[in-house]
Design a protein around this motif. Sequence first.
Motif, PDB file in Angstrom:
ATOM      1  N   ASP A   6     -57.871  26.520-110.998  1.00  0.00           N
ATOM      2  CA  ASP A   6     -57.887  25.175-111.588  1.00  0.00           C
ATOM      3  C   ASP A   6     -56.725  24.312-111.092  1.00  0.00           C
ATOM      4  O   ASP A   6     -56.118  23.565-111.859  1.00  0.00           O
ATOM      5  CB  ASP A   6     -57.878  25.253-113.116  1.00  0.00           C
ATOM      6  N   GLY A   7     -56.404  24.428-109.812  1.00  0.00           N
ATOM      7  CA  GLY A   7     -55.367  23.604-109.210  1.00  0.00           C
ATOM      8  C   GLY A   7     -53.953  24.094-109.424  1.00  0.00           C
ATOM      9  O   GLY A   7     -52.997  23.449-109.002  1.00  0.00           O
ATOM     10  N   VAL A   8     -53.791  25.236-110.085  1.00  0.00           N
ATOM     11  CA  VAL A   8     -52.468  25.802-110.334  1.00  0.00           C
ATOM     12  C   VAL A   8     -52.366  27.138-109.603  1.00  0.00           C
ATOM     13  O   VAL A   8     -53.298  27.933-109.636  1.00  0.00           O
ATOM     14  CB  VAL A   8     -52.220  26.011-111.846  1.00  0.00           C
ATOM     15  N   TYR A   9     -51.217  27.363-108.950  1.00  0.00           N
ATOM     16  CA  TYR A   9     -50.985  28.638-108.273  1.00  0.00           C
ATOM     17  C   TYR A   9     -50.200  29.558-109.198  1.00  0.00           C
ATOM     18  O   TYR A   9     -49.157  29.179-109.724  1.00  0.00           O
ATOM     19  CB  TYR A   9     -50.211  28.436-106.974  1.00  0.00           C
ATOM     20  N   TYR A  10     -50.727  30.768-109.396  1.00  0.00           N
ATOM     21  CA  TYR A  10     -50.092  31.768-110.243  1.00  0.00           C
ATOM     22  C   TYR A  10     -49.687  32.977-109.414  1.00  0.00           C
ATOM     23  O   TYR A  10     -50.351  33.320-108.441  1.00  0.00           O
ATOM     24  CB  TYR A  10     -51.045  32.228-111.351  1.00  0.00           C
ATOM     25  N   TYR A  11     -48.620  33.643-109.854  1.00  0.00           N
ATOM     26  CA  TYR A  11     -48.193  34.869-109.186  1.00  0.00           C
ATOM     27  C   TYR A  11     -48.924  36.042-109.823  1.00  0.00           C
ATOM     28  O   TYR A  11     -48.740  36.343-111.006  1.00  0.00           O
ATOM     29  CB  TYR A  11     -46.682  35.060-109.297  1.00  0.00           C
ATOM     30  N   VAL A  12     -49.755  36.713-109.033  1.00  0.00           N
ATOM     31  CA  VAL A  12     -50.556  37.828-109.516  1.00  0.00           C
ATOM     32  C   VAL A  12     -50.011  39.124-108.944  1.00  0.00           C
ATOM     33  O   VAL A  12     -49.756  39.233-107.744  1.00  0.00           O
ATOM     34  CB  VAL A  12     -52.044  37.651-109.136  1.00  0.00           C
ATOM     35  N   GLN A  13     -49.845  40.090-109.840  1.00  0.00           N
ATOM     36  CA  GLN A  13     -49.322  41.392-109.461  1.00  0.00           C
ATOM     37  C   GLN A  13     -50.150  42.461-110.160  1.00  0.00           C
ATOM     38  O   GLN A  13     -50.358  42.385-111.376  1.00  0.00           O
ATOM     39  CB  GLN A  13     -47.853  41.483-109.876  1.00  0.00           C
ATOM     40  N   SER A  14     -50.675  43.403-109.404  1.00  0.00           N
ATOM     41  CA  SER A  14     -51.533  44.476-109.941  1.00  0.00           C
ATOM     42  C   SER A  14     -52.731  43.907-110.685  1.00  0.00           C
ATOM     43  O   SER A  14     -53.142  44.411-111.724  1.00  0.00           O
ATOM     44  CB  SER A  14     -50.734  45.412-110.852  1.00  0.00           C
ATOM     45  N   GLY A  15     -53.280  42.801-110.174  1.00  0.00           N
ATOM     46  CA  GLY A  15     -54.495  42.221-110.724  1.00  0.00           C
ATOM     47  C   GLY A  15     -54.324  41.323-111.926  1.00  0.00           C
ATOM     48  O   GLY A  15     -55.308  40.848-112.502  1.00  0.00           O
ATOM     49  N   ALA A  16     -53.079  41.062-112.340  1.00  0.00           N
ATOM     50  CA  ALA A  16     -52.840  40.203-113.507  1.00  0.00           C
ATOM     51  C   ALA A  16     -51.695  39.236-113.212  1.00  0.00           C
ATOM     52  O   ALA A  16     -50.808  39.536-112.403  1.00  0.00           O
ATOM     53  CB  ALA A  16     -52.496  41.041-114.728  1.00  0.00           C
ATOM     54  N   ILE A  17     -51.706  38.091-113.888  1.00  0.00           N
ATOM     55  CA  ILE A  17     -50.613  37.132-113.737  1.00  0.00           C
ATOM     56  C   ILE A  17     -49.342  37.745-114.303  1.00  0.00           C
ATOM     57  O   ILE A  17     -49.324  38.254-115.422  1.00  0.00           O
ATOM     58  CB  ILE A  17     -50.924  35.795-114.448  1.00  0.00           C
ATOM     59  N   ASN A  18     -48.289  37.713-113.514  1.00  0.00           N
ATOM     60  CA  ASN A  18     -46.987  38.202-113.961  1.00  0.00           C
ATOM     61  C   ASN A  18     -46.214  37.004-114.498  1.00  0.00           C
ATOM     62  O   ASN A  18     -45.565  36.281-113.743  1.00  0.00           O
ATOM     63  CB  ASN A  18     -46.243  38.877-112.810  1.00  0.00           C
ATOM     64  N   TRP A  19     -46.279  36.792-115.795  1.00  0.00           N
ATOM     65  CA  TRP A  19     -45.661  35.632-116.432  1.00  0.00           C
ATOM     66  C   TRP A  19     -44.134  35.694-116.386  1.00  0.00           C
ATOM     67  O   TRP A  19     -43.468  34.697-116.645  1.00  0.00           O
ATOM     68  CB  TRP A  19     -46.129  35.506-117.880  1.00  0.00           C
ATOM     69  N   ASN A  20     -43.573  36.850-116.059  1.00  0.00           N
ATOM     70  CA  ASN A  20     -42.121  37.006-116.008  1.00  0.00           C
ATOM     71  C   ASN A  20     -41.542  36.766-114.626  1.00  0.00           C
ATOM     72  O   ASN A  20     -40.324  36.778-114.457  1.00  0.00           O
ATOM     73  CB  ASN A  20     -41.722  38.418-116.468  1.00  0.00           C
TER      74      ASN A  20
END
Length: 107
Positions: A6-20
């Motif tokens: 949705d126009g936002v780039y997220y950092y994904v680690q092991s298949g999930a967003i790493n919010w930390n």
Amino acid sequence: GLVEQDGVYYYVQSGAINWNYGGLIWYGGKCYYVYGGAMQPSVTGLVYGGDNFYYVENGVVSFNYTSLVYHNGAFYYVQNSAINWGYYGVVYHNGVPYQVVGGVVVF
């Protein structure tokens, strides 16, 4: 790595967003600043990237940027986007000379 949703780039680690996660990450030939698991397009200024501080514009490292940058109460000499801690000399900014010692402007 980075994943766009949705126009936002997220950092994904092991298949999930790493919010930390926070830091710099390469994606598609550019180096992005990520904080709280998401790329930060509103950030312009110096950010820490593991080994140095780097200048980002709109969340992307600007590797051609060379100038003085104000950060946390001091001015730093940034050359090719990174603070040049080994620089000693005079830098002109907006026509005004500034003395730089070890990458930091001294007044």
